[in-house]
Design a protein around this motif. Structure first.
Motif, short mmCIF file in Angstrom:
data_model
loop_
_atom_site.label_atom_id
_atom_site.label_comp_id
_atom_site.label_asym_id
_atom_site.label_seq_id
_atom_site.Cartn_x
_atom_site.Cartn_y
_atom_site.Cartn_z
N CYS A 108 40.51 55.55 45.44
CA CYS A 108 39.47 55.90 44.47
C CYS A 108 38.99 57.33 44.68
O CYS A 108 38.83 58.10 43.75
CB CYS A 108 38.29 54.93 44.59
SG CYS A 108 37.67 54.79 46.28
N PRO A 127 33.79 54.61 49.18
CA PRO A 127 33.52 53.39 49.97
C PRO A 127 32.24 53.52 50.79
O PRO A 127 31.48 52.55 50.90
CB PRO A 127 34.74 53.26 50.88
CG PRO A 127 35.61 54.44 50.65
CD PRO A 127 35.16 55.12 49.40
N ILE A 172 29.23 52.92 48.54
CA ILE A 172 29.19 51.54 48.05
C ILE A 172 28.83 50.56 49.19
O ILE A 172 28.05 49.63 48.98
CB ILE A 172 30.52 51.15 47.38
CG1 ILE A 172 30.73 52.00 46.11
CG2 ILE A 172 30.54 49.66 47.04
CD1 ILE A 172 31.94 51.62 45.29
N ILE A 217 41.97 50.43 43.98
CA ILE A 217 43.07 49.50 44.33
C ILE A 217 43.11 48.29 43.38
O ILE A 217 44.18 47.73 43.12
CB ILE A 217 42.95 49.06 45.81
CG1 ILE A 217 44.24 48.38 46.26
CG2 ILE A 217 41.75 48.16 46.05
CD1 ILE A 217 44.45 48.40 47.74
N ILE A 262 32.49 51.75 39.92
CA ILE A 262 32.01 52.87 40.75
C ILE A 262 30.94 53.67 40.02
O ILE A 262 29.89 54.01 40.58
CB ILE A 262 33.20 53.78 41.16
CG1 ILE A 262 34.25 52.95 41.90
CG2 ILE A 262 32.71 54.95 42.01
CD1 ILE A 262 35.57 53.67 42.14
N CYS A 295 33.98 45.87 46.56
CA CYS A 295 34.72 46.99 47.15
C CYS A 295 35.29 46.57 48.50
O CYS A 295 34.60 46.02 49.35
CB CYS A 295 33.79 48.19 47.32
SG CYS A 295 34.54 49.50 48.30
N LEU A 296 36.58 46.84 48.70
CA LEU A 296 37.29 46.38 49.88
C LEU A 296 37.22 47.36 51.05
O LEU A 296 37.84 47.14 52.07
CB LEU A 296 38.75 46.10 49.53
CG LEU A 296 38.96 45.13 48.35
CD1 LEU A 296 40.44 44.98 48.04
CD2 LEU A 296 38.34 43.78 48.65
N ASP A 297 36.47 48.45 50.87
CA ASP A 297 36.33 49.46 51.92
C ASP A 297 37.72 49.84 52.44
O ASP A 297 38.00 49.81 53.63
CB ASP A 297 35.46 48.91 53.06
CG ASP A 297 34.90 50.03 53.93
OD1 ASP A 297 35.14 51.22 53.58
OD2 ASP A 297 34.24 49.72 54.93
N CYS A 298 38.60 50.18 51.52
CA CYS A 298 40.00 50.45 51.85
C CYS A 298 40.11 51.52 52.93
O CYS A 298 39.42 52.53 52.87
CB CYS A 298 40.76 50.92 50.62
SG CYS A 298 40.65 49.78 49.25
N PRO A 331 41.20 55.03 50.95
CA PRO A 331 40.58 54.80 49.62
C PRO A 331 41.18 55.68 48.54
O PRO A 331 40.95 56.89 48.51
CB PRO A 331 39.10 55.14 49.85
CG PRO A 331 39.07 56.00 51.06
CD PRO A 331 40.28 55.67 51.89
S1 SF4 Z 1 39.83 51.81 46.03
FE1 SF4 Z 1 37.78 52.53 46.57
S2 SF4 Z 1 36.37 51.45 45.23
FE2 SF4 Z 1 38.35 50.43 45.04
S3 SF4 Z 1 38.15 48.81 46.55
FE3 SF4 Z 1 39.10 50.48 47.63
S4 SF4 Z 1 37.43 51.64 48.57
FE4 SF4 Z 1 36.54 50.23 47.07
#
Ligand code: SF4
Ligand SMILES: Cc1cc2nc3c(=O)[nH]c(=O)nc-3n(C[C@H](O)[C@H](O)[C@H](O)COP(=O)(O)OP(=O)(O)OC[C@H]3O[C@@H](n4cnc5c(N)ncnc54)[C@H](O)[C@@H]3O)c2cc1C
Ligand SMILES: Cc1cc2nc3c(=O)[nH]c(=O)nc-3n(C[C@H](O)[C@H](O)[C@H](O)COP(=O)(O)OP(=O)(O)OC[C@H]3O[C@@H](n4cnc5c(N)ncnc54)[C@H](O)[C@@H]3O)c2cc1C
Ligand code: SF4
Ligand code: FES
Ligand SMILES: [Mg+2]
Lengths: 464, 277
Positions: A50, A61, A64, A104, A116, A42-45, A48
């Motif tokens: 998601c 995020p 996770i 993402i 997830i 998980c990229l901790d967008c 996010p």
């Molecule tokens: S979209 Fe959500 S689950 Fe996917 S990498 Fe980004 S923060 Fe993580």
């Protein structure tokens, strides 16, 4: 960068030829190491996507990243802020169409989404097994009594959220078991009962009282509840009315709704230790292509059917069931008869169904649902041998509650009409879940429960 | 959990129970039934509410022991608890002053007939009740029926009590004798079928209370479905009473046999396990 090269974790499963003979959960869960590694993906967008794909906007995020730093109990606490039943949703949510479809990885990177759902399940299971389950904090009791109709996901999440706000909540459940479809519908090989029970226990710990064997509208009326001092009512009575096709022979012995079949087995323990009987056969046909049909067909296989078949009038692409379910069913030896539609059942002298006539179909133009519609191929009719048929073509809302409370506005589909705030035509009555949406999903029902709790709280605070 | 306050035997296989159930006692009307489950692994079986006492907060059930689930219930004693009991279910009987009402019950149908007889009498009808049984020791509830009817006629197949003959013979005698405005019948599907055929000939409107196989009793499963006037109905929510002249009794009879083999095997097993203890 290095995070994105990790491959998505694989869920361990019981071997198909073993699991199709028992009732054990098929998905075995992740190990701690697997979860830690998957969490790393998980990229901790900062934005996010998601989270917006999740109907209840779980802070994905955040939970996770808590897993990634091995603070699993904290991850579970994040889930519980939003979801009353994380161990359930982690198992049965159509993740691939919701949060994971918006990750993402799927959206931009063209790679498999962060798992997830698996991680959600992992955190919730970990917390339960640790014995350190945190009970969400509840405000001091405000002296206001609230009644809930139905103990499915909608009713339970509403009850939990109102308890958090300091209300005294009583849930009335018609059946002898708590959990709605989670108990009587979804089989244990997909959602074990002890997992539901643990989440119900959490809700009871918050002071919610649950009364089983009590039908609102029959055992006790809305007027009586008002007299007893209940200031608000939430209707989460589900969509329990099975549909039939009304074709000749549908009342033969051995033809039944998926609700009947699954209730006998899951709620009543037929074929295991229950006194309730169930018909099992060699050639079992399930009519339909949704989650319920997959649950029924995989159950039939487990009861020893030689041929357990899905009979569906469109093609596999249009099936509403979760992809994972279709995959599991195929691995377990389920046969798929797509582009076939039953038109008649024939029985033997005792009235037991023996054969069925199937109309072959082709795909035509897309219909209102956006899926290509099934069209009959003239004259293409075949007859197959069956001894059990399970009709799984959908459910309608049970009219019991709507018809017992005069003044509730009901749509032509039998669903309760509500405002954006889930308030019905009677101000003190809110509703959510399948009674409002028709057959939908666990997470949507739960989301409705939460939303209705927030709205009813506001209404009562300004009107009481 | 509902406590059994009183138990009595009407015959060796027919048991009367008074059970604590205050909310149901308040809410119930003639024709309503409950679903009862004995033990965690028990089966849900429907039973008509024979009477209720709102001051005591109790309902009465009359149970005929026919298979495992009714046997488990009949084995309970005063002071024991019924694991699960839910109701009142179904639509209440349509009660009005018709004039003369003929109530015809046989076999398992006699218990569910009692509250209807009572309500019809209370509404000011002249009530003629016909009870049919194979032989004398199977005649039940005669006293209770007497107390609520203008006349009770007993028919036994073997002539050991009352008149010898089947129920339709008794009904026809009444129909030939006097004007009947409404007939109510409860009993085995075949019996109701012949009652309906007969009253149709005499143009007497007839109501049958159907006893199909049920699971939930709330309209959720469809196990209880019957064909009435060419349409599928759910007995638990649309019934249990229907226009007898419209019911497909053959189909109903067939569906009642759905689990015959399994039920018989289970009963044999139950009998061996209870006698060996
Ligand atoms: S979209 Fe959500 S689950 Fe996917 S990498 Fe980004 S923060 Fe993580
Ligand atoms: C076999 C099956 C498989 C499914 N699989 C999935 C899946 O994988 N993923 C997913 O997201 N969704 C799935 N669903 C759908 C999902 O289960 C439902 O959308 C969800 O349970 C709806 O929740 P609810 O709280 O609105 O109602 P329900 O779960 O139906 O609960 C309603 C409760 O109210 C009670 N009740 C009704 N009337 C009264 C009354 N008058 N008084 C008291 N109590 C009353 C009922 O007995 C019931 O317990 C599945 C459904 C089925 C049938
Ligand atoms: C609305 C209604 C009211 C009834 N009222 C009474 C009553 O007041 N007193 C009484 O003694 N009986 C009553 N019955 C019948 C009673 O429910 C059955 O005798 C009982 O369920 C038999 O169960 P068992 O396990 O003892 O017998 P089994 O050996 O399992 O069954 C015997 C026969 O009973 C029928 N049956 C089986 N299971 C069910 C079920 N779950 N639901 C309904 N029928 C079933 C079948 O035809 C079966 O062949 C009523 C039934 C209905 C539908
Ligand atoms: S609740 Fe469902 S949609 Fe939301 S994050 Fe969890 S698995 Fe995804
Ligand atoms: S008993 Fe299930 S619908 Fe009637
Ligand atoms: Mg039985």
């Amino acid at each position: 960068k290095e995070r994105t090269v990790i491959t998505r974790v694989h869920m361990h499963e019981l071997a198909p030829d073993i699991r199709n003979k028992n009732n054990e959960e098929v998905n075995m869960g992740l190990t701690l190491d697997e979860a830690l590694l998957e969490a790393k993906r998980c990229l901790d967008c900062p934005n996010p996507t998601c989270t917006s794909g999740c109907p209840v906007n779980i802070d994905i995020p955040s939970f996770i990243k808590n897993i990634e730093r091995n603070a699993i109990l904290e991850a579970a606490a994040v889930l519980k802020q939003t979801s009353a039943l994380p161990a359930v949703c982690g198992r049965v949510c159509p993740q691939e169409k919701q949060c994971e479809a918006s990750c993402i990885y799927t959206q931009k990177l063209g790679k498999a989404a962060v798992a997830i759902g698996y991680l959600e399940r992992f955190a919730a299971d970990y917390e339960r097994k640790s014995g350190k389950a945190s009970i969400p904090e509840c405000a001091p009791l405000n002296g206001i009594k609230i009644a809930v109709v139905g103990s499915g996901p909608a009713g339970l999440s509403f009850a939990g959220d109102m308890a958090k706000r300091g209300y005294k909540v009583t849930v009335f459940e018609a059946l002898h078991e708590i959990g709605g479809v989670l108990k009587y519908g979804i089989p244990e090989f997909r959602l074990p009962n002890d997992i539901i029970d643990a989440e119900i226990e959490n809700i009871k710990q918050m002071g919610v009282e649950i009364i089983t064997n009590c039908i609102v509208g029959k055992t006790i009326t809305y007027d009586e509840l008002k007299k007893q001092g209940y200031k608000g009512l939430f209707v989460g009575s589900g969509a329990g009315l099975p549909r039939f096709m009304n074709i000749p022979g549908e009342n033969l012995i051995g033809v039944m709704s998926s609700n009947e079949y699954l209730t006998r087995i899951n709620l009543m323990g037929a074929s295991r230790n229950g006194d309730t009987p169930v018909l099992s056969g060699e050639n079992v046909a399930i009519i339909g292509g949704g989650n319920t049909a997959m649950d029924a067909v995989r159950t039939a296989k487990r009861l020893g059917a030689k041929h357990a078949m899905i009979v569906y009038r469109r093609s596999e692409q249009e099936m509403p069931a979760r992809i994972e379910e279709i995959k599991h069913a195929k691995e377990e030896g389920v046969e798929f008869l797509t582009l076939h539609n039953p038109i008649e059942y024939m029985g033997d002298e005792q009235g037991r169904v023996k054969t069925m006539r199937l109309q072959k179909m082709a795909l035509g133009e897309p219909d209102a649902s956006g899926r290509r519609s099934p069209v009959e191929i003239p004259g293409a009719i075949e007859t197959i041998t069956v001894d059990t048929v399970i009709v799984s073509i959908g459910v309608s809302p049970n009219p019991l509650v709507p018809s017992s409370i005069p003044g509730l506005t009901v749509s032509k589909w039998g669903t309760l009409v509500v405002s954006d705030d889930l308030q019905t035509s009677i101000p003190a009555i809110y509703a959510g879940g399948d009674i409002v949406r028709g057959g939908a999903t666990v997470i949507l029902a739960m989301g409705d429960g939460r939303k209705a709790a927030a709205a009813m709280d506001q209404y009562l605070m300004s009107n009481c | 959990m509902n406590k059994i306050l009183k138990k009595a035997f009407f015959s060796s296989n027919v048991v009367y129970f008074e059970v604590e159930a205050p909310l149901i006692a308040q809410a119930r009307k003639a024709g309503h039934f409950v679903l009862v489950k004995v033990g965690t692994n028990g089966e849900r079986i429907p039973l008509t509410i024979a009477a209720s006492d709102t001051t005591k907060g109790s309902i009465s059930l009359v149970v005929q022991r026919v298979g495992v689930s009714s046997a488990k219930l009949c084995a309970l004693n005063e002071g024991d608890y019924i694991t699960d009991l839910v109701g009142p279910l179904g639509k209440a009987t349509h009660i009005e002053k018709y004039g003369t009402v003929l109530c015809a019950g046989g076999g398992v149908g006699v218990a569910p007939l009692l509250p209807i007889v009572e309500a019809m009498k209370k509404a000011g009808n002249k009530v003629i009740t016909i009870l049919a049984a194979r032989s004398k020791e199977l005649v039940i509830l005669e006293e209770q029926m007497e107390a609520n009817s203008d006349e009770v006629i007993i028919m036994t197949d073997d002539g050991t009590y009352g008149k010898k003959g089947i129920i339709t013979a008794g009904i026809e005698e009444v129909l030939l004798r006097e004007r009947v405005d409404m007939c109510v019948t409860v009993g085995p599907a075949v019996m109701m079928k012949y009652v309906a055929l007969l009253t149709k000939q005499y143009n007497v409107p007839t109501m049958a209370s159907l006893n199909t196989i049920m699971v939930d009793g709330t309209g959720m499963c469809g196990a209880c479905r019957v064909t009435v006037g060419g349409k599928t109905k759910f007995v638990c929510v649309d019934g249990p009473e229907f226009d007898a002249h419209q019911v497909d009794f053959d189909e109903m009879q067939m569906r009642l046999g759905s689990y015959k083999e399994i039920e018989q095997k289970a009963m044999n097993q139950y009998l061996t396990s209870t006698t060996s203890n």
